[in-house]
Write an enzyme that holds these catalytic residues in place. Structure first.
Site, PDB file in Angstrom:
ATOM      1  N   LYS A  11       0.983  -1.273  -0.021  1.00 20.76           N
ATOM      2  CA  LYS A  11       0.014   0.049   0.370  1.00 20.76           C
ATOM      3  C   LYS A  11       0.939   1.314   0.202  1.00 20.76           C
ATOM      4  CE  LYS A  11      -3.686  -2.620   2.412  1.00 20.76           C
ATOM      5  NZ  LYS A  11      -4.621  -2.499   3.507  1.00 20.76           N
ATOM      6  N   TYR A  51     -12.525  -2.257  -3.028  1.00 20.06           N
ATOM      7  CA  TYR A  51     -12.901  -2.337  -1.770  1.00 20.06           C
ATOM      8  C   TYR A  51     -14.567  -2.038  -1.659  1.00 20.06           C
ATOM      9  CZ  TYR A  51      -8.413  -1.864   0.190  1.00 20.06           C
ATOM     10  OH  TYR A  51      -7.043  -2.462   0.721  1.00 20.06           O
ATOM     11  N   PHE A  59     -14.616   2.995   8.400  1.00 18.30           N
ATOM     12  CA  PHE A  59     -13.128   3.165   7.825  1.00 18.30           C
ATOM     13  C   PHE A  59     -13.119   3.346   6.443  1.00 18.30           C
ATOM     14  CE2 PHE A  59     -13.733  -1.310   8.469  1.00 18.30           C
ATOM     15  CZ  PHE A  59     -13.411  -1.917   6.994  1.00 18.30           C
ATOM     16  N   ARG A  87      -1.678 -14.872   3.017  1.00 19.07           N
ATOM     17  CA  ARG A  87      -2.323 -14.192   4.150  1.00 19.07           C
ATOM     18  C   ARG A  87      -1.675 -14.469   5.477  1.00 19.07           C
ATOM     19  NH1 ARG A  87      -7.007 -10.906   3.614  1.00 19.07           N
ATOM     20  NH2 ARG A  87      -8.094 -11.972   5.235  1.00 19.07           N
ATOM     21  N   THR A  93      -5.615  -8.886   9.697  1.00 23.17           N
ATOM     22  CA  THR A  93      -5.969  -7.438   9.387  1.00 23.17           C
ATOM     23  C   THR A  93      -5.872  -6.279  10.524  1.00 23.17           C
ATOM     24  OG1 THR A  93      -7.558  -8.102   7.731  1.00 23.17           O
ATOM     25  CG2 THR A  93      -7.895  -5.892   8.410  1.00 23.17           C
ATOM     26  N   ARG A 104       2.644  -7.604   8.675  1.00 27.00           N
ATOM     27  CA  ARG A 104       2.163  -6.637   9.517  1.00 27.00           C
ATOM     28  C   ARG A 104       2.569  -6.596  10.840  1.00 27.00           C
ATOM     29  NH1 ARG A 104      -3.614  -8.084   6.934  1.00 27.00           N
ATOM     30  NH2 ARG A 104      -3.930  -6.752   5.299  1.00 27.00           N
ATOM     31  N   ASN A 114      -2.292  -0.614   7.182  1.00 24.79           N
ATOM     32  CA  ASN A 114      -1.678  -2.269   7.437  1.00 24.79           C
ATOM     33  C   ASN A 114      -0.645  -2.634   6.293  1.00 24.79           C
ATOM     34  OD1 ASN A 114      -3.504  -2.810   5.759  1.00 24.79           O
ATOM     35  ND2 ASN A 114      -4.519  -4.155   7.057  1.00 24.79           N
ATOM     36  N   HIS A 117      -2.184  -5.581   1.490  1.00 23.96           N
ATOM     37  CA  HIS A 117      -3.382  -6.184   1.058  1.00 23.96           C
ATOM     38  C   HIS A 117      -3.132  -7.565   0.141  1.00 23.96           C
ATOM     39  CE1 HIS A 117      -7.410  -7.128  -0.296  1.00 23.96           C
ATOM     40  NE2 HIS A 117      -6.859  -7.727  -1.425  1.00 23.96           N
ATOM     41  N   GLU A 128      -9.624  -9.703  -7.913  1.00 25.81           N
ATOM     42  CA  GLU A 128      -8.778  -8.656  -7.925  1.00 25.81           C
ATOM     43  C   GLU A 128      -7.633  -8.840  -8.916  1.00 25.81           C
ATOM     44  OE1 GLU A 128      -7.783  -9.482  -3.696  1.00 25.81           O
ATOM     45  OE2 GLU A 128      -9.773  -8.712  -3.259  1.00 25.81           O
TER      46      GLU A 128
HETATM   47  P1  CMP Z   1      -7.272  -4.808   3.617  1.00 31.26           P
HETATM   48  O1  CMP Z   1      -6.716  -6.245   3.930  1.00 31.26           O
HETATM   49  O2  CMP Z   1      -6.567  -3.978   2.220  1.00 31.26           O
HETATM   50  O3  CMP Z   1      -8.931  -4.840   3.502  1.00 31.26           O
HETATM   51  C1  CMP Z   1      -9.515  -3.720   3.785  1.00 31.26           C
HETATM   52  C2  CMP Z   1      -8.783  -2.707   4.587  1.00 31.26           C
HETATM   53  O4  CMP Z   1      -9.710  -1.716   5.167  1.00 31.26           O
HETATM   54  C3  CMP Z   1      -7.787  -3.242   5.655  1.00 31.26           C
HETATM   55  O5  CMP Z   1      -7.004  -4.183   4.991  1.00 31.26           O
HETATM   56  C4  CMP Z   1      -7.621  -2.130   6.327  1.00 31.26           C
HETATM   57  O6  CMP Z   1      -6.265  -1.607   5.802  1.00 31.26           O
HETATM   58  C5  CMP Z   1      -8.684  -1.294   6.450  1.00 31.26           C
HETATM   59  N1  CMP Z   1      -9.283  -1.058   7.626  1.00 31.26           N
HETATM   60  C6  CMP Z   1      -9.206  -0.168   8.435  1.00 31.26           C
HETATM   61  N2  CMP Z   1     -10.114  -0.513   9.727  1.00 31.26           N
HETATM   62  C7  CMP Z   1     -10.453  -1.621   9.431  1.00 31.26           C
HETATM   63  C8  CMP Z   1     -11.219  -2.465  10.379  1.00 31.26           C
HETATM   64  N3  CMP Z   1     -11.658  -2.177  11.629  1.00 31.26           N
HETATM   65  N4  CMP Z   1     -11.456  -3.725   9.875  1.00 31.26           N
HETATM   66  C9  CMP Z   1     -11.000  -4.027   8.574  1.00 31.26           C
HETATM   67  N5  CMP Z   1     -10.272  -3.324   7.777  1.00 31.26           N
HETATM   68  C10 CMP Z   1     -10.081  -2.248   8.435  1.00 31.26           C
END
Ligand code: CMP
Length: 149
Positions: A11, A51, A59, A87, A93, A104, A114, A117, A128
């Site tokens: 990211k 997304y 968020f 993963r 996450t 992470r 984070n 992805h 994707e």
């Molecule tokens: P990602 O795996 O890219 O998928 C969705 C993204 O939303 C996640 O990583 C985070 O960067 C972001 N995000 C921020 N807050 C939250 C949350 N509370 N729960 C899940 N995803 C979140």
């Protein structure tokens, strides 16, 4: 065990922190094949499509603003059980649940930043990969050492 192809994306901020190589090395050293790789700025429509499942969540607006705020590194990764494996290498996450040793767990403290992805299912991976790559940008290759990993 099945060979799978998954999508992952470093990211915004990862290029600026100059840790792209470190993170890619983890996938290489694990024995996974990087079969597509590109630096790109994500168009807003691609960000909202990618997304879409999070639309309406608290968020969501910050997530979209962040993901289009700077260049990302998009990639396709291939290997045995690659979807779950990548993963697990990324970690959960929620950064506070990501153990040291995961990407992470080692490189970030904010869940909304984070740093990586990765696809969470075969269906997400297919969707994707199609969203981020033209088919001819994905170049599968055979690793003659694959059985040693
Ligand atoms: P990602 O795996 O890219 O998928 C969705 C993204 O939303 C996640 O990583 C985070 O960067 C972001 N995000 C921020 N807050 C939250 C949350 N509370 N729960 C899940 N995803 C979140």
């Amino acid at each position: 065990m099945a060979t799978q192809r998954t999508f992952a994306m470093l990211k915004p901020g990862v290029l600026q922190r100059r840790i792209v190589g470190e993170i890619l090395s983890r996938f290489e050293q694990k024995g996974l094949n990087i079969v597509a790789l590109k630096v790109m700025s994500i168009p807003a429509l691609v960000a909202t499509t990618h997304y879409a499942e999070h639309k309406g969540k608290s968020f969501y607006d910050d997530l979209i603003a962040y993901i289009i705020s700077g260049p990302v590194v998009a990639m396709a990764i291939e290997g045995d059980d690659a979807i779950q494996l990548v993963r697990r290498m990324c970690g959960p996450t929620a950064v506070c649940e990501s153990l040291p040793g995961t990407i992470r767990g080692d490189y970030c403290v904010h869940t909304n930043h984070n740093i990586i992805h990765s696809s969470d299912s075969p269906e997400s991976a297919a969707r994707e990969l199609k969203l981020f790559f033209h088919p001819n940008e994905i170049v599968p290759w055979v690793d003659g050492n694959a059985h040693w990993y």
